[in-house]
Design a protein around this motif. Structure first.
Motif, mmCIF file in Angstrom:
data_model
loop_
_atom_site.group_PDB
_atom_site.id
_atom_site.type_symbol
_atom_site.label_atom_id
_atom_site.label_comp_id
_atom_site.label_asym_id
_atom_site.label_seq_id
_atom_site.Cartn_x
_atom_site.Cartn_y
_atom_site.Cartn_z
ATOM 1 N N GLY A 1 0.819 -1.207 0.000
ATOM 2 C CA GLY A 1 0.000 0.000 0.000
ATOM 3 C C GLY A 1 0.854 1.259 0.000
ATOM 4 O O GLY A 1 0.542 2.235 -0.693
ATOM 5 N N CYS A 2 1.931 1.229 0.740
ATOM 6 C CA CYS A 2 2.852 2.365 0.769
ATOM 7 C C CYS A 2 3.488 2.571 -0.599
ATOM 8 O O CYS A 2 3.530 3.690 -1.110
ATOM 9 N N LEU A 3 3.961 1.499 -1.201
ATOM 10 C CA LEU A 3 4.590 1.598 -2.521
ATOM 11 C C LEU A 3 3.618 2.145 -3.554
ATOM 12 O O LEU A 3 3.999 2.927 -4.426
ATOM 13 N N GLU A 4 2.353 1.755 -3.446
ATOM 14 C CA GLU A 4 1.353 2.246 -4.387
ATOM 15 C C GLU A 4 1.184 3.762 -4.267
ATOM 16 O O GLU A 4 0.883 4.438 -5.247
ATOM 17 N N GLN A 5 1.417 4.283 -3.081
ATOM 18 C CA GLN A 5 1.182 5.711 -2.823
ATOM 19 C C GLN A 5 2.407 6.599 -3.068
ATOM 20 O O GLN A 5 2.342 7.804 -2.846
ATOM 21 N N ILE A 6 3.508 6.024 -3.546
ATOM 22 C CA ILE A 6 4.744 6.801 -3.722
ATOM 23 C C ILE A 6 4.522 8.039 -4.586
ATOM 24 O O ILE A 6 5.004 9.095 -4.256
ATOM 25 N N GLU A 7 3.812 7.922 -5.655
ATOM 26 C CA GLU A 7 3.612 9.074 -6.539
ATOM 27 C C GLU A 7 2.531 10.022 -6.030
ATOM 28 O O GLU A 7 2.316 11.074 -6.604
ATOM 29 N N GLN A 8 1.868 9.659 -4.953
ATOM 30 C CA GLN A 8 0.819 10.507 -4.395
ATOM 31 C C GLN A 8 1.232 11.123 -3.054
ATOM 32 O O GLN A 8 0.384 11.489 -2.265
ATOM 33 N N GLY A 9 2.521 11.202 -2.783
ATOM 34 C CA GLY A 9 2.987 11.893 -1.588
ATOM 35 C C GLY A 9 3.705 11.038 -0.565
ATOM 36 O O GLY A 9 4.378 11.571 0.312
ATOM 37 N N THR A 10 3.550 9.740 -0.623
ATOM 38 C CA THR A 10 4.300 8.878 0.277
ATOM 39 C C THR A 10 5.750 8.854 -0.191
ATOM 40 O O THR A 10 6.019 8.887 -1.380
ATOM 41 N N THR A 11 6.674 8.771 0.745
ATOM 42 C CA THR A 11 8.092 8.760 0.381
ATOM 43 C C THR A 11 8.648 7.341 0.401
ATOM 44 O O THR A 11 8.128 6.466 1.098
ATOM 45 N N TRP A 12 9.716 7.167 -0.357
ATOM 46 C CA TRP A 12 10.414 5.882 -0.373
ATOM 47 C C TRP A 12 10.864 5.534 1.041
ATOM 48 O O TRP A 12 10.760 4.391 1.478
ATOM 49 N N GLY A 13 11.338 6.529 1.783
ATOM 50 C CA GLY A 13 11.795 6.298 3.157
ATOM 51 C C GLY A 13 10.708 5.726 4.052
ATOM 52 O O GLY A 13 10.979 4.859 4.889
ATOM 53 N N GLN A 14 9.478 6.190 3.882
ATOM 54 C CA GLN A 14 8.369 5.638 4.661
ATOM 55 C C GLN A 14 8.166 4.164 4.331
ATOM 56 O O GLN A 14 7.937 3.347 5.227
ATOM 57 N N CYS A 15 8.242 3.840 3.070
ATOM 58 C CA CYS A 15 8.060 2.447 2.655
ATOM 59 C C CYS A 15 9.215 1.573 3.139
ATOM 60 O O CYS A 15 8.999 0.441 3.581
ATOM 61 N N VAL A 16 10.419 2.108 3.070
ATOM 62 C CA VAL A 16 11.591 1.371 3.556
ATOM 63 C C VAL A 16 11.440 1.085 5.048
ATOM 64 O O VAL A 16 11.738 -0.023 5.518
ATOM 65 N N ASN A 17 10.984 2.073 5.803
ATOM 66 C CA ASN A 17 10.787 1.865 7.239
ATOM 67 C C ASN A 17 9.807 0.730 7.499
ATOM 68 O O ASN A 17 10.034 -0.098 8.395
ATOM 69 N N LEU A 18 8.729 0.671 6.729
ATOM 70 C CA LEU A 18 7.776 -0.431 6.870
ATOM 71 C C LEU A 18 8.394 -1.764 6.436
ATOM 72 O O LEU A 18 8.212 -2.790 7.092
#
Length: 164
Positions: A35-52
């Motif tokens: 879900g985080c990866l899907e949102q990367i282009e909509q404001g979520t950062t790679w760092g947030q996804c990496v943390n998860l």
């Protein structure tokens, strides 16, 4: 963080296991990463996804034996997630798509080995942690692409769904 469409599509996969199975097809922590990866282009950062993605190993000191052992387990979980999603994709795409996936997976595997070995070589310390971390992120990215295909968001040539 999950969009309703992704959550619904992946939840269907999660709970479509046979009744006797006690575990979902895709673990909740993996669904959160997807879900985080899907949102990367909509404001979520790679760092947030990496943390998860690497949350299970956050307590370990990078480069230590404990960190390597933890990353090995996380890599194994992501590898299984990719196998699960790939099997579902192979069930729903055309014969031509199936053939393309088989070919692409061979190329992808070689690419990941080369890329992640280069990442490891570039690290004077913690090379094994770096290699495993690279592999985990590549598996997560591939799982995201397979999930996109299953949800109908993929534009990949292989992702042409069978007619019902």
């Amino acid at each position: 963080m999950l969009k309703p469409t992704l959550a619904a599509a992946l939840a269907a996969l999660t709970f479509s296991a046979p009744a006797q199975a006690s575990e979902p097809l895709i673990a909740q922590d993996k669904l959160l990463v997807l879900g985080c990866l899907e949102q990367i282009e909509q404001g979520t950062t790679w760092g947030q996804c990496v943390n998860l993605m690497f949350a299970p190993c956050a307590a370990e000191t990078p480069g230590t034996d404990g960190h390597v052992a933890c990353l090995t387990g996380v890599r194994s979980e992501w590898s299984e997630t990719v196998r699960t999603l790939q099997a579902k994709v192979l069930d729903v795409v055309t014969i031509g798509g199936q053939s393309q996936i088989v070919d692409l997976m061979d190329l992808w595997s070689k690419f990941v080995v080369q890329k992640c070995n280069e990442v490891a070589i570039s690290r004077p310390t913690g090379a094994e942690s770096a290699r495993l971390g690279c592999e985990v992120s590549e598996f997560a990215g591939l799982a995201d692409e397979f999930a996109a295909c299953l949800e109908g968001r993929s534009t990949a040539d292989y992702c042409t769904l069978k007619e019902n």
